[in-house]
Design an enzyme around this catalytic site. Structure first.
Site, PDB file in Angstrom:
ATOM      1  N   ARG A  97       0.111  -1.327   0.448  1.00 19.96           N
ATOM      2  CA  ARG A  97       0.135  -0.041   0.011  1.00 19.96           C
ATOM      3  C   ARG A  97       1.099   1.579   0.233  1.00 19.96           C
ATOM      4  O   ARG A  97       2.120   1.083   0.117  1.00 19.96           O
ATOM      5  CB  ARG A  97      -0.920  -0.072   1.541  1.00 19.96           C
ATOM      6  CG  ARG A  97      -2.098  -0.515   1.290  1.00 19.96           C
ATOM      7  CD  ARG A  97      -2.683  -1.017   2.695  1.00 19.96           C
ATOM      8  NE  ARG A  97      -2.454  -0.573   3.317  1.00 19.96           N
ATOM      9  CZ  ARG A  97      -2.003  -0.646   4.544  1.00 19.96           C
ATOM     10  NH1 ARG A  97      -1.942   1.364   3.850  1.00 19.96           N
ATOM     11  NH2 ARG A  97      -1.020   0.020   5.395  1.00 19.96           N
ATOM     12  N   LYS A 106      -8.373  -2.142   1.034  1.00 23.19           N
ATOM     13  CA  LYS A 106      -8.426  -1.320   2.080  1.00 23.19           C
ATOM     14  C   LYS A 106      -9.376   0.156   2.375  1.00 23.19           C
ATOM     15  O   LYS A 106      -9.888   0.703   3.237  1.00 23.19           O
ATOM     16  CB  LYS A 106      -6.992  -0.750   1.982  1.00 23.19           C
ATOM     17  CG  LYS A 106      -5.805  -2.222   3.270  1.00 23.19           C
ATOM     18  CD  LYS A 106      -7.196  -2.818   4.112  1.00 23.19           C
ATOM     19  CE  LYS A 106      -6.076  -3.916   4.708  1.00 23.19           C
ATOM     20  NZ  LYS A 106      -6.917  -5.068   5.489  1.00 23.19           N
ATOM     21  N   HIS A 114     -10.309  -4.854  12.656  1.00 15.62           N
ATOM     22  CA  HIS A 114      -9.652  -5.024  11.754  1.00 15.62           C
ATOM     23  C   HIS A 114      -8.706  -5.880  12.058  1.00 15.62           C
ATOM     24  O   HIS A 114      -7.794  -5.913  13.004  1.00 15.62           O
ATOM     25  CB  HIS A 114      -8.278  -4.332  11.255  1.00 15.62           C
ATOM     26  CG  HIS A 114      -7.365  -4.403  10.788  1.00 15.62           C
ATOM     27  ND1 HIS A 114      -5.837  -3.909  10.307  1.00 15.62           N
ATOM     28  CD2 HIS A 114      -7.342  -5.279   9.445  1.00 15.62           C
ATOM     29  CE1 HIS A 114      -5.381  -4.833   9.288  1.00 15.62           C
ATOM     30  NE2 HIS A 114      -5.897  -5.469   8.804  1.00 15.62           N
ATOM     31  N   SER A 118       1.032  -7.409  11.199  1.00 17.30           N
ATOM     32  CA  SER A 118       1.939  -8.177  10.492  1.00 17.30           C
ATOM     33  C   SER A 118       3.051  -8.402  12.047  1.00 17.30           C
ATOM     34  O   SER A 118       3.432  -8.044  12.424  1.00 17.30           O
ATOM     35  CB  SER A 118       2.896  -7.362  10.368  1.00 17.30           C
ATOM     36  OG  SER A 118       3.401  -7.958   9.179  1.00 17.30           O
ATOM     37  N   LYS A 120      -1.745 -14.200  14.296  1.00 15.00           N
ATOM     38  CA  LYS A 120      -2.953 -13.614  13.919  1.00 15.00           C
ATOM     39  C   LYS A 120      -3.400 -15.132  12.551  1.00 15.00           C
ATOM     40  O   LYS A 120      -4.516 -15.593  13.113  1.00 15.00           O
ATOM     41  CB  LYS A 120      -3.478 -12.739  12.783  1.00 15.00           C
ATOM     42  CG  LYS A 120      -4.841 -12.046  13.168  1.00 15.00           C
ATOM     43  CD  LYS A 120      -5.069 -10.898  12.363  1.00 15.00           C
ATOM     44  CE  LYS A 120      -4.452 -10.264  11.141  1.00 15.00           C
ATOM     45  NZ  LYS A 120      -4.816  -8.860  10.641  1.00 15.00           N
ATOM     46  N   THR A 121      -2.769 -14.747  11.592  1.00 16.57           N
ATOM     47  CA  THR A 121      -3.284 -15.600  10.544  1.00 16.57           C
ATOM     48  C   THR A 121      -3.609 -17.159  10.996  1.00 16.57           C
ATOM     49  O   THR A 121      -3.773 -18.158  11.310  1.00 16.57           O
ATOM     50  CB  THR A 121      -2.878 -15.533   9.221  1.00 16.57           C
ATOM     51  OG1 THR A 121      -3.625 -14.303   8.838  1.00 16.57           O
ATOM     52  CG2 THR A 121      -3.837 -16.602   8.246  1.00 16.57           C
ATOM     53  N   ASP A 180      -9.909 -10.869   8.433  1.00 10.48           N
ATOM     54  CA  ASP A 180      -8.809  -9.661   8.307  1.00 10.48           C
ATOM     55  C   ASP A 180      -9.649  -8.650   8.442  1.00 10.48           C
ATOM     56  O   ASP A 180      -9.558  -7.641   9.467  1.00 10.48           O
ATOM     57  CB  ASP A 180      -8.779  -9.033   6.639  1.00 10.48           C
ATOM     58  CG  ASP A 180      -7.593  -8.133   6.358  1.00 10.48           C
ATOM     59  OD1 ASP A 180      -6.687  -8.163   7.821  1.00 10.48           O
ATOM     60  OD2 ASP A 180      -7.513  -7.450   5.863  1.00 10.48           O
ATOM     61  N   ARG A 205       1.478 -12.559  -1.855  1.00  7.56           N
ATOM     62  CA  ARG A 205      -0.013 -12.473  -0.895  1.00  7.56           C
ATOM     63  C   ARG A 205      -0.573 -13.806  -1.881  1.00  7.56           C
ATOM     64  O   ARG A 205      -0.475 -13.758  -3.364  1.00  7.56           O
ATOM     65  CB  ARG A 205      -0.363 -11.329  -1.035  1.00  7.56           C
ATOM     66  CG  ARG A 205       0.142 -10.025  -0.637  1.00  7.56           C
ATOM     67  CD  ARG A 205      -0.224  -9.866   1.254  1.00  7.56           C
ATOM     68  NE  ARG A 205      -0.587  -9.262   2.134  1.00  7.56           N
ATOM     69  CZ  ARG A 205      -0.935  -8.939   2.981  1.00  7.56           C
ATOM     70  NH1 ARG A 205      -2.075  -9.212   3.418  1.00  7.56           N
ATOM     71  NH2 ARG A 205      -0.278  -8.007   4.051  1.00  7.56           N
TER      72      ARG A 205
END
Length: 518
Positions: free
Chosen positions: A46, A187, A206, A224, A228-229, A243, A308
């Site tokens: 981003r 986003k 988020h 990051s 989390k994932t 997400d 990604r």
């Protein structure tokens, strides 16, 4: 929205047709698994410094203006929109009509207009696809126009660079130009929902979410590198989303219809669900393929560390579709503390939850001049600062109200270092972390005796089956106790300094933070 004029328009094409178009136009190639591999050019992430919000009179007083919500005038937006219209004339365009938000009561009908077929495939995978009946009645309330080939002129357009992400709440439109990074579309819509939903009493979040066999849902917040994932992908629980979610008076719901997972170091052993989702219809962004076999090399980060995979959520076995569940029983704030001083597990009061939600802490690693890597504190308000148009207090207040109303338990889980800072201590054993998370999810953690940390004030369990007792108290894992005190005091000071940027915070929340020490 005014009519889009273009020479050739493709409307809600099937994924197979979009893949065909992308290959025909040489936008990418197929990996060995059938996924479409693409490169995003100069921008592999981003561009937050190129994001603008139009100073529309209807929203000016509500926006939290600053470096993350930079103002741009209505005149400048109109100028860029005219450029976009002219640019689209005779262009081949791809349009996706769908929704953001799984809950029909709160979902946002959207339209995404792309000049790249693979961008439109991304939109159709990440947002919620309409049924044929829904498509016939579809009327977009917000439109995203993403044109990577359209570049701004900073001199005449008033932008910082050739790249721009401009959001107008009054015109209900987002203009994106000068970047091929597909995540900007996702986003941008998240930012829209972060403005609209709090006005209806819904907390946009988020975070990832999953649900157990008894319908007990859980939320996982974390920046990051915090896990989390990995931790929300539980074979014994169903994935709601990875997400973005909303918390309404009815429960929680996924904003998206797909996942956008990081791929660096991906393996079938560690993350089997993601590994198996990368197949035909998925997109691999900036992942290097073997030139002979087209096999993805997830350890090759020569293009970017931010590799990604984008895929529809139904590619995850037993995912919750539609992505809706009851109010969460537990909430986990994940942090990777490279200072090595935060407990691996701590229970938070409502006020502490609001404090740490506003803080959004983790740490990243930065090289020193001598080549020694030291921890660097990172704070991202509400775990999603770049996507919050409103003042942070709005989101924190909503969290506090919902935690109290639905009696949700909030915990902070440190997946970072123990026994010393990065370079001295070691990363907390993943087996211990999984044991901790399991104890949180099944409620057995509540059977333990808790003691308050003397510096951070959070409650730590004195023991937990499967985790060594000394690991639960960070100070006990350090050989040099005085060094621990210095490091813990340093981090506490950074929390306090970060909190100075907030205004209008109640005393009970301020007092819920780390203790001031000399």
């Amino acid at each position: 929205m005014k009519k889009i004029i273009a020479g050739n328009i493709h409307y809600n094409l099937a994924e197979s047709k979009l893949v065909e178009k992308a290959l025909e136009r040489k936008e990418g190639q197929l990996a060995s698994t059938g996924a479409l591999q693409v490169f995003t050019g100069t921008y592999t992430g981003r561009s937050p410094k190129d994001k603008y919000v139009v100073t529309d009179p209807s929203v000016t007083e509500q926006i939290d203006w600053g470096s993350l919500n930079q103002p741009i005038s209505e005149f400048q937006f109109e100028q860029l929109y005219r450029k976009a219209q002219q640019y689209m004339v005779e262009k081949e365009l791809f349009i996706f009509d769908g929704f953001a938000g799984a809950d029909p009561e709160y979902r946002l009908p959207i339209r995404v207009v792309n000049e790249y077929a693979w961008h439109n495939l991304f939109a159709s995978q990440l947002f919620i696809r309409p049924t044929d009946k829904e498509l016939m009645a579809h009327s977009p309330e917000f439109t995203v126009i993403a044109l990577p080939g359209l570049k701004a002129d900073p001199v005449t357009d008033g932008t910082r660079s050739e790249t721009f992400i401009c959001l107008s709440f009054e015109k209900k439109m987002i203009l994106i130009g000068g970047t091929e990074y597909a995540g900007e579309m996702k986003k941008a819509i998240f930012s829209v929902l972060n403005y609209l939903l709090p006005l209806r009493g819904v907390l946009p979040m988020h975070c990832s979410a999953n649900v157990g066999k008894k319908g007990d849902s859980a939320l996982f917040f974390g920046l990051s590198g915090t896990g989390k994932t990995t931790l929300s992908a539980d074979p014994n629980r169903r994935l709601i989303g990875d997400d973005e979610h909303g918390w309404s008076n009815q429960g929680i719901f996924n904003f998206e219809g797909g996942c956008y997972a990081k791929c660096m170091g991906l393996s079938e052993e560690k993350e089997p669900q993601i590994w198996r989702a990368i197949r035909y219809g998925s997109i691999l962004e900036n992942v290097v393929l073997d030139p002979q076999t087209a096999i993805a090399d997830y350890n090759d980060i020569r293009i970017s560390e931010n590799t990604r995979a984008a895929y529809p959520i139904h590619y995850i076995a037993d995912a919750m579709i539609p992505g809706m569940a009851d109010h969460p029983k537990v909430i986990l704030f994940l942090t990777a503390d490279a200072f090595g001083v935060l407990p691996p597990i701590s229970k938070l009061t409502k006020e502490q939850a609001m404090y740490h939600f506003l803080s959004g802490y983790t740490s990243k690693l930065a090289g020193t001049e001598r080549g020694i890597t030291d921890p660097e504190a990172t704070f991202s308000t509400c775990f999603g600062a770049p996507f919050l148009p409103l003042h942070p207090n709005v989101y924190a207040q909503l969290l506090g109200e919902k935690v109290e109303e639905h009696q949700a338990k909030v915990y902070m889980v440190n997946t970072g270092w123990s026994g010393g800072p990065y370079g001295v201590g070691k990363r907390i054993n993943l087996t211990y972390t999984r044991t901790i998370v399991t104890a949180i999810l099944d409620g057995s953690i509540e059977q333990q005796t808790f003691t308050a940390d003397p510096i951070f004030g959070v409650l730590c369990p004195e023991s937990l089956p499967g985790v060594p007792s000394n690991v639960l108290i960070p100070r006990n894992t350090w050989q040099d106790k005085s060094a621990y005190e210095v490091k813990a005091t340093e981090l506490a000071g950074l929390f306090i300094k970060n909190f100075e940027k907030f205004s209008g915070i109640s005393d009970d929340i301020l007092l819920a933070g780390p203790r001031k020490t000399t």
